[in-house]
Design an enzyme around this catalytic site. Structure first.
Site, PDB file in Angstrom:
ATOM      1  N   GLY A  67       9.189  -0.350  -6.639  1.00 20.93           N
ATOM      2  CA  GLY A  67       8.203  -1.677  -7.106  1.00 20.93           C
ATOM      3  C   GLY A  67       7.645  -2.489  -6.260  1.00 20.93           C
ATOM      4  O   GLY A  67       8.729  -2.732  -5.425  1.00 20.93           O
TER       5      GLY A  67
ATOM      6  N   GLY B 289       1.756   2.617  -3.117  1.00 21.16           N
ATOM      7  CA  GLY B 289       1.732   3.302  -4.353  1.00 21.16           C
ATOM      8  C   GLY B 289       0.894   4.616  -3.935  1.00 21.16           C
ATOM      9  O   GLY B 289      -0.020   5.468  -3.040  1.00 21.16           O
TER      10      GLY B 289
ATOM     11  N   ASN C 106     -44.903  12.684  27.661  1.00 21.80           N
ATOM     12  CA  ASN C 106     -45.264  13.527  25.946  1.00 21.80           C
ATOM     13  C   ASN C 106     -44.540  14.970  25.950  1.00 21.80           C
ATOM     14  O   ASN C 106     -44.773  16.095  26.453  1.00 21.80           O
ATOM     15  CB  ASN C 106     -46.789  13.765  25.635  1.00 21.80           C
ATOM     16  CG  ASN C 106     -47.194  14.261  24.354  1.00 21.80           C
ATOM     17  OD1 ASN C 106     -46.792  13.772  23.609  1.00 21.80           O
ATOM     18  ND2 ASN C 106     -47.326  15.413  23.943  1.00 21.80           N
TER      19      ASN C 106
ATOM     20  N   ARG D 162      -3.868   8.838 -10.367  1.00 24.41           N
ATOM     21  CA  ARG D 162      -5.079   8.928 -10.818  1.00 24.41           C
ATOM     22  C   ARG D 162      -6.429   9.344  -9.956  1.00 24.41           C
ATOM     23  O   ARG D 162      -7.165   9.764 -10.307  1.00 24.41           O
ATOM     24  CB  ARG D 162      -5.148   8.378 -11.598  1.00 24.41           C
ATOM     25  CG  ARG D 162      -4.001   7.910 -13.421  1.00 24.41           C
ATOM     26  CD  ARG D 162      -5.220   6.942 -14.004  1.00 24.41           C
ATOM     27  NE  ARG D 162      -3.759   5.624 -13.337  1.00 24.41           N
ATOM     28  CZ  ARG D 162      -4.470   4.340 -13.889  1.00 24.41           C
ATOM     29  NH1 ARG D 162      -5.849   4.461 -14.385  1.00 24.41           N
ATOM     30  NH2 ARG D 162      -4.172   3.447 -13.583  1.00 24.41           N
TER      31      ARG D 162
ATOM     32  N   ASP E 137      -4.702  -1.560  -2.827  1.00 26.59           N
ATOM     33  CA  ASP E 137      -6.232  -0.977  -3.661  1.00 26.59           C
ATOM     34  C   ASP E 137      -6.540  -2.140  -4.068  1.00 26.59           C
ATOM     35  O   ASP E 137      -7.685  -1.578  -5.494  1.00 26.59           O
ATOM     36  CB  ASP E 137      -5.582  -0.457  -4.432  1.00 26.59           C
ATOM     37  CG  ASP E 137      -4.230  -1.009  -5.110  1.00 26.59           C
ATOM     38  OD1 ASP E 137      -4.212  -2.259  -5.373  1.00 26.59           O
ATOM     39  OD2 ASP E 137      -3.969  -0.297  -6.120  1.00 26.59           O
TER      40      ASP E 137
ATOM     41  N   LYS F 278     -29.698  14.810  20.976  1.00 23.14           N
ATOM     42  CA  LYS F 278     -28.065  14.923  21.084  1.00 23.14           C
ATOM     43  C   LYS F 278     -28.320  14.521  22.405  1.00 23.14           C
ATOM     44  O   LYS F 278     -28.472  14.891  23.007  1.00 23.14           O
ATOM     45  CB  LYS F 278     -27.151  15.551  20.706  1.00 23.14           C
ATOM     46  CG  LYS F 278     -25.916  15.845  20.753  1.00 23.14           C
ATOM     47  CD  LYS F 278     -25.839  17.050  21.337  1.00 23.14           C
ATOM     48  CE  LYS F 278     -25.609  17.449  22.505  1.00 23.14           C
ATOM     49  NZ  LYS F 278     -24.408  17.574  23.036  1.00 23.14           N
TER      50      LYS F 278
ATOM     51  N   SER G 123     -47.120  22.902  24.111  1.00 28.00           N
ATOM     52  CA  SER G 123     -45.789  23.814  22.767  1.00 28.00           C
ATOM     53  C   SER G 123     -45.421  24.777  23.391  1.00 28.00           C
ATOM     54  O   SER G 123     -45.480  25.881  23.836  1.00 28.00           O
ATOM     55  CB  SER G 123     -47.155  24.256  21.978  1.00 28.00           C
ATOM     56  OG  SER G 123     -47.442  22.643  21.077  1.00 28.00           O
TER      57      SER G 123
ATOM     58  N   ASN H  90     -29.233  23.772  26.496  1.00 28.87           N
ATOM     59  CA  ASN H  90     -28.214  23.285  27.031  1.00 28.87           C
ATOM     60  C   ASN H  90     -27.071  23.587  27.178  1.00 28.87           C
ATOM     61  O   ASN H  90     -26.344  22.918  27.854  1.00 28.87           O
ATOM     62  CB  ASN H  90     -28.118  22.111  26.143  1.00 28.87           C
ATOM     63  CG  ASN H  90     -27.725  21.635  24.584  1.00 28.87           C
ATOM     64  OD1 ASN H  90     -28.313  22.239  24.076  1.00 28.87           O
ATOM     65  ND2 ASN H  90     -26.950  20.734  24.803  1.00 28.87           N
TER      66      ASN H  90
ATOM     67  N   ALA I 128       1.137  -1.445   0.483  1.00 25.53           N
ATOM     68  CA  ALA I 128       0.080   0.040   0.371  1.00 25.53           C
ATOM     69  C   ALA I 128       0.705   1.055  -0.110  1.00 25.53           C
ATOM     70  O   ALA I 128       0.653   2.505   0.774  1.00 25.53           O
ATOM     71  CB  ALA I 128      -1.141   0.409   1.427  1.00 25.53           C
TER      72      ALA I 128
HETATM   73  C1  UD1 Z   1       1.343  -5.417 -10.683  1.00 22.78           C
HETATM   74  C2  UD1 Z   1       1.760  -7.126 -11.149  1.00 22.78           C
HETATM   75  C3  UD1 Z   1       1.432  -7.138 -12.195  1.00 22.78           C
HETATM   76  C4  UD1 Z   1       0.041  -7.790 -12.159  1.00 22.78           C
HETATM   77  C5  UD1 Z   1      -1.084  -6.154 -11.435  1.00 22.78           C
HETATM   78  C6  UD1 Z   1      -2.579  -6.495 -10.765  1.00 22.78           C
HETATM   79  C7  UD1 Z   1       4.451  -6.211 -10.527  1.00 22.78           C
HETATM   80  C8  UD1 Z   1       5.102  -5.862 -11.357  1.00 22.78           C
HETATM   81  N1  UD1 Z   1       3.595  -6.268 -12.316  1.00 22.78           N
HETATM   82  O1  UD1 Z   1       1.862  -4.237 -11.567  1.00 22.78           O
HETATM   83  O2  UD1 Z   1       2.192  -8.364 -13.234  1.00 22.78           O
HETATM   84  O3  UD1 Z   1      -0.937  -7.726 -13.392  1.00 22.78           O
HETATM   85  O4  UD1 Z   1      -0.022  -6.179 -10.630  1.00 22.78           O
HETATM   86  O5  UD1 Z   1      -3.213  -5.367 -10.242  1.00 22.78           O
HETATM   87  O6  UD1 Z   1       4.085  -6.420  -9.385  1.00 22.78           O
HETATM   88  N2  UD1 Z   1       3.304  -0.655  -5.102  1.00 22.78           N
HETATM   89  C9  UD1 Z   1       4.340  -0.551  -3.456  1.00 22.78           C
HETATM   90  N3  UD1 Z   1       5.254  -0.316  -4.193  1.00 22.78           N
HETATM   91  C10 UD1 Z   1       5.924  -0.268  -4.816  1.00 22.78           C
HETATM   92  C11 UD1 Z   1       5.090  -0.614  -6.117  1.00 22.78           C
HETATM   93  C12 UD1 Z   1       3.813  -0.960  -5.842  1.00 22.78           C
HETATM   94  O7  UD1 Z   1       3.466  -1.029  -2.652  1.00 22.78           O
HETATM   95  O8  UD1 Z   1       7.017   0.188  -4.535  1.00 22.78           O
HETATM   96  C13 UD1 Z   1       1.831  -1.244  -4.620  1.00 22.78           C
HETATM   97  C14 UD1 Z   1       0.670  -0.659  -5.258  1.00 22.78           C
HETATM   98  O9  UD1 Z   1       0.543   0.468  -3.720  1.00 22.78           O
HETATM   99  C15 UD1 Z   1       0.109  -1.373  -5.150  1.00 22.78           C
HETATM  100  C16 UD1 Z   1       0.569  -2.857  -5.932  1.00 22.78           C
HETATM  101  O10 UD1 Z   1       1.968  -2.727  -4.929  1.00 22.78           O
HETATM  102  O11 UD1 Z   1      -1.272  -1.731  -4.368  1.00 22.78           O
HETATM  103  C17 UD1 Z   1       0.216  -3.251  -6.969  1.00 22.78           C
HETATM  104  O12 UD1 Z   1       1.474  -1.899  -7.511  1.00 22.78           O
HETATM  105  P1  UD1 Z   1       1.237  -1.071  -8.938  1.00 22.78           P
HETATM  106  O13 UD1 Z   1       1.824  -0.620  -9.630  1.00 22.78           O
HETATM  107  O14 UD1 Z   1      -0.346  -1.271  -8.721  1.00 22.78           O
HETATM  108  O15 UD1 Z   1       1.406  -3.091 -10.346  1.00 22.78           O
HETATM  109  P2  UD1 Z   1       1.121  -3.004 -12.081  1.00 22.78           P
HETATM  110  O16 UD1 Z   1       1.624  -2.165 -12.644  1.00 22.78           O
HETATM  111  O17 UD1 Z   1      -0.404  -2.513 -11.492  1.00 22.78           O
END
Ligand code: UD1
Ligand code: MG
Length: 466
Positions: free
Chosen positions: A85, A11, A378, A15, A111, A352, A406, A387, A9
């Protein structure tokens, strides 16, 4: 062997166009990350959430959920630092997984809120599984390549895939169960030499699949759909609504329009409940058997007993409504309101931190704050409990079988004894003993024929002016 859930979590969720971290955006009132955590089965002994963007907010949410008893297992968080990543996310959590004595790791995304408890349970019971889905449009996903026996051979990210591989419609759902030892070793061999310059978790998963078989299990796309935009959020909410309302219909609940009522995942509805369009029930809400939830009602963290009638457009927050109560239309129960059996609270009544004992009635246009109202009492139209004196809040205690006329004001702190009668239009500033009559009223001015004389006078003046 200890099973630990790892939830990614960190990321940014660019968007979503939001200051709120993506995983805290709600689906039917509960944040996405809470949906994921609550799907963890008993087999999971601990959960680790990898955070970074919006870390303070996510960690504060985790603390609050734990305090409310909403989390199924002890849950800690790890700051990934600059996210490099999905593989890097797991690397950063390795020390915490070691500390927890992880034997098997279930990896989920924060997510992806609609993954079902039964699905996570299957993951938690297996030694090597990847959840996949078959998509008509697989663009953007990692493609899954299987061995002859169906187990995992390779995962190729969309951006790294050749045209023939891009034609594969079976994609990686991003949820896995893996043995921690082999996964930990594979993480040490990761490199970021790919199209995105990222450390891919998928490379480590394929590495593990080279040592132990990793099964590819198909899952419904709705369960693995991620929330990356507000459009996704709306679509996920629609899926969740269909799933939840469908469940309750199977349990004997009537929805006058199942597409137009928003019932959260922690709501419990009794048999023969009827839910009208526009109703929204969020948080921990319980509705007793046979109760009607009228059009446009909004209930949050509240309990309603059996055979109550909540007429249209009531707002009920952190309150309790007893069986057989009649509410609204347009009643507002704020935090700490308690209505015992058979209470009537009518239109434009706000309460309340107020208790109305059995059979009490406040049917029109009142404010009852920090008040106790005795049984069968009533409350006439337009009663206001004063209050707040501008400095602090004070209590009003009204006995049982009281009749309040009333348009009265009760200036707190004040007590009205059992069975007393308060005349209409009174401002009560002192306690009233049981059985007494109290009224404060200016003397009535009555002049016979005066109205007619005034009209004649006015007529004459107009005639004079021509
Ligand atoms: C990833 C998978 C892909 C899969 C897809 C499914 C990889 C390399 N690829 O791609 O094969 O089809 O999910 O939805 O894993 N996150 C982190 N730290 C990071 C990067 C990501 O916590 O450094 C978290 C994001 O917040 C998210 C999840 O990991 O919750 C997946 O990351 P996301 O960037 O959505 O991966 P995809 O490129 O969609
Ligand atoms: Mg994604």
């Amino acid at each position: 062997m200890s099973t630990v859930a790892l939830i990614l979590a960190a990321g940014l969720g660019k968007r979503m166009q939001s200051t709120l971290p993506k995983v805290l955006h709600p689906i039917l009132g509960d944040p996405a990350l809470l949906w994921v955590l609550r799907a963890l089965p008993a087999e999971v002994e601990a959960a680790v959430v990898v955070v970074h963007h919006g870390k303070e907010q996510v960690e504060a949410a985790l603390v609050a959920w734990a305090a409310q008893g909403l989390l199924p297992c002890p849950t800690t968080s790890v700051d990934q630092g600059e996210p490099l990543g999905t593989g890097h996310a797991v690397v950063q959590a390795a020390a915490e997984l070691d500390r927890l004595g992880a034997g098997r790791v279930v990896i989920l995304c924060g997510d992806v809120p609609l993954i079902q408890a039964a699905t996570v349970q299957r993951l938690a019971q297996s030694d090597g599984v990847l959840l996949a889905m078959d998509m008509t449009d697989p663009a953007g996903y990692g493609r899954v390549v299987q061995k002859a026996d169906g187990t995992l051979a390779a995962i190729v990210e969309h951006k790294d895939a050749s045209e023939p591989v891009r034609a594969i419609r079976r994609v990686n759902g991003g949820a896995y169960a893996l043995p921690w030892g082999p996964l930990r070793a594979a993480l040490g061999r990761l490199s970021n030499g790919n199209a995105q310059g990222e450390y891919y978790l998928t490379d480590a998963v394929v590495d593990v699949a080279g040592q132990v078989p990793v099964a590819v299990e198909l899952c419904a796309p709705a369960e693995l759909m991620g929330m990356n935009s507000r459009r996704d959020q709306a679509q996920l909410q629609a899926h969740a609504r269909d799933r939840i309302n469908g469940h309750w219909m199977d349990q004997g609940v009537t929805f006058l329009d199942p597409g137009a009522a928003l019932v959260g995942p922690r709501v419990v509805l009794g048999m023969d409940v009827t839910v009208a369009p526009g109703a929204r029930l969020a948080g921990r809400v319980e509705i007793g058997a046979g109760t009607l939830v009228g059009q446009g009602c909004v209930l949050t963290d509240s309990r309603v007993g059996a055979k109550a009638e909540i007429r249209p457009y009531c707002v009920i927050d952190r309150s309790e409504v007893g069986p057989g109560c009649l509410l609204g239309p347009f009643a507002h129960l704020r935090e700490g309101s308690v209505l015992e059996q058979g209470v009537h609270v009518g239109n434009f009544v706000e309460t309340k931190k107020t208790t109305l004992h059995a059979g009490a009635k406040a049917n029109h246009l009142s404010y009852l704050g920090d008040t106790e109202v005795g049984s069968r009492t009533n409350i006439g139209a337009g009663l206001i409990t004063c209050n707040y004196d501008g400095f602090s809040k004070h209590r009003t205690v009204i006995g049982q079988d009281v009749f309040v006329g009333s348009d009265c004001q009760l200036v707190a702190p004040v007590t009205l004894g059992d069975g007393c009668i308060i005349g209409a239009g009174s401002t009560i500033t002192a306690d009233v003993p049981a059985g007494a009559l109290a009224l404060t009223r200016a003397a009535l001015v009555l002049k016979e024929d005066m109205a007619e004389r005034l009209r004649q006078k006015q007529k004459a003046r107009k005639a004079q002016l021509g």
